[in-house]
Design an enzyme around this catalytic site. Structure first.
Site, PDB file in Angstrom:
ATOM      1  N   GLU A 253      -5.296   0.344 -19.163  1.00 57.09           N
ATOM      2  CA  GLU A 253      -4.546   1.394 -18.459  1.00 57.09           C
ATOM      3  C   GLU A 253      -3.068   1.359 -18.851  1.00 57.09           C
ATOM      4  O   GLU A 253      -2.450   0.307 -18.861  1.00 57.09           O
ATOM      5  CB  GLU A 253      -4.666   1.210 -16.943  1.00 57.09           C
ATOM      6  CG  GLU A 253      -6.093   1.327 -16.414  1.00 57.09           C
ATOM      7  CD  GLU A 253      -6.620   2.760 -16.463  1.00 57.09           C
ATOM      8  OE1 GLU A 253      -5.815   3.686 -16.691  1.00 57.09           O
ATOM      9  OE2 GLU A 253      -7.837   2.934 -16.269  1.00 57.09           O
TER      10      GLU A 253
ATOM     11  N   CYS B  73      -7.921   0.146  -7.590  1.00 60.73           N
ATOM     12  CA  CYS B  73      -7.509  -0.436  -8.879  1.00 60.73           C
ATOM     13  C   CYS B  73      -6.057  -0.081  -9.179  1.00 60.73           C
ATOM     14  O   CYS B  73      -5.254  -0.938  -9.561  1.00 60.73           O
ATOM     15  CB  CYS B  73      -8.418   0.045 -10.014  1.00 60.73           C
ATOM     16  SG  CYS B  73     -10.079  -0.634  -9.885  1.00 60.73           S
TER      17      CYS B  73
ATOM     18  N   HIS C 207     -10.117  -1.043 -17.182  1.00 55.08           N
ATOM     19  CA  HIS C 207     -11.307  -0.517 -16.514  1.00 55.08           C
ATOM     20  C   HIS C 207     -12.524  -0.662 -17.419  1.00 55.08           C
ATOM     21  O   HIS C 207     -12.433  -0.414 -18.626  1.00 55.08           O
ATOM     22  CB  HIS C 207     -11.107   0.971 -16.173  1.00 55.08           C
ATOM     23  CG  HIS C 207     -10.646   1.215 -14.771  1.00 55.08           C
ATOM     24  ND1 HIS C 207      -9.473   1.878 -14.478  1.00 55.08           N
ATOM     25  CD2 HIS C 207     -11.211   0.897 -13.571  1.00 55.08           C
ATOM     26  CE1 HIS C 207      -9.346   1.942 -13.154  1.00 55.08           C
ATOM     27  NE2 HIS C 207     -10.370   1.363 -12.591  1.00 55.08           N
TER      28      HIS C 207
HETATM   29  N1  PCA Z   1     -12.919   0.091  -9.242  1.00 53.76           N
HETATM   30  C1  PCA Z   1     -12.211   0.852  -8.240  1.00 53.76           C
HETATM   31  C2  PCA Z   1     -11.784  -0.141  -7.207  1.00 53.76           C
HETATM   32  C3  PCA Z   1     -12.526  -1.400  -7.499  1.00 53.76           C
HETATM   33  C4  PCA Z   1     -13.137  -1.175  -8.817  1.00 53.76           C
HETATM   34  O1  PCA Z   1     -13.752  -2.032  -9.478  1.00 53.76           O
HETATM   35  C5  PCA Z   1     -11.081   1.696  -8.828  1.00 53.76           C
HETATM   36  O2  PCA Z   1     -11.173   2.108  -9.985  1.00 53.76           O
HETATM   37  O3  PCA Z   1     -10.094   1.950  -8.145  1.00 53.76           O
END
Ligand code: PCA
Length: 196
Positions: free
Chosen positions: A79, A142, A164
């Site tokens: 990210e 996240c 992610h």
């Molecule tokens: N994904 C979520 C919150 C926890 C996770 O593993 C997100 O992308 O915010």
């Protein structure tokens, strides 16, 4: 040896597993020049960042890399930034559903990750795995965690980032893209080796 704190999330939204913790918990304790410290983070606005900050106090990391699930994505996605916004389309694991409230009242609108995001994505591709830079970590937990880390460590030498992961095959069915666990682990290792 440098110190890397790497976090994974608990399952949420009805899933029984979260690929982030499945992959993080299986990483070796040393990767390249880094000693690796792993921790599990709850899917709860606010609390996620609090736990991560407590762990960082203990581990004293040079780099904090947080990992999460982004169901529906086809690639492993470092990210680029976090935004100062909380919005939940489904309640978090504590039942909270913020609607457009700030992570940090008065904080910067957005903060850039302080790890080499492009280089990490390239390293994942060079390892033969799908890797692309993402320009939005969303506004759910996240993003909340990444924003909190970047805000808390701004002006310090501690670098912070977020990656992610797609669904695991057992979560995805035939409706969504997925990546096997072994590939996720290899992608994370490649990204870590691309840190300096
Ligand atoms: N994904 C979520 C919150 C926890 C996770 O593993 C997100 O992308 O915010």
């Amino acid at each position: 040896m440098k110190r890397l704190m790497i976090t994974g999330f608990a399952p949420f939204g009805g899933d029984k597993i979260n690929p982030s913790w499945e992959a993080v918990s299986r990483l070796p304790d040393r990767i390249g020049g880094y000693e690796v410290f792993k921790c599990l983070i709850p899917v709860e606005f606010g609390h996620a960042g609090e736990i991560a900050l407590e762990k960082a106090e203990v581990f004293q990391p040079d780099v904090i890399l947080c990992i999460g699930q982004a169901g529906g994505r086809a690639a492993v996605t470092p990210e680029m930034l976090a935004v100062n916004l909380r919005y939940a389309s489904i309640p978090d694991n504590a039942g909270q559903s913020p609607e457009d409230t700030p992570v940090v009242p008065g904080g910067d609108n957005a903060l850039f990750a302080t790890v080499p995001v492009r280089r990490m994505a390239s390293a994942i591709r060079e390892a033969g795995l799908p890797g692309t830079v993402s320009l939005s970590a969303g506004a759910y937990v996240c993003n909340d965690l990444l924003y909190t880390m970047l805000y808390s460590f701004r002006g310090t030498n501690v670098r912070c980032g977020f990656i992610h992961l797609p669904y695991l095959p057992e979560q995805a069915g035939d409706r969504y893209p997925s990546l096997p666990l072994e590939s996720m682990i290899e992608a994370l290792k490649a990204a870590i080796l691309a840190l300096d």
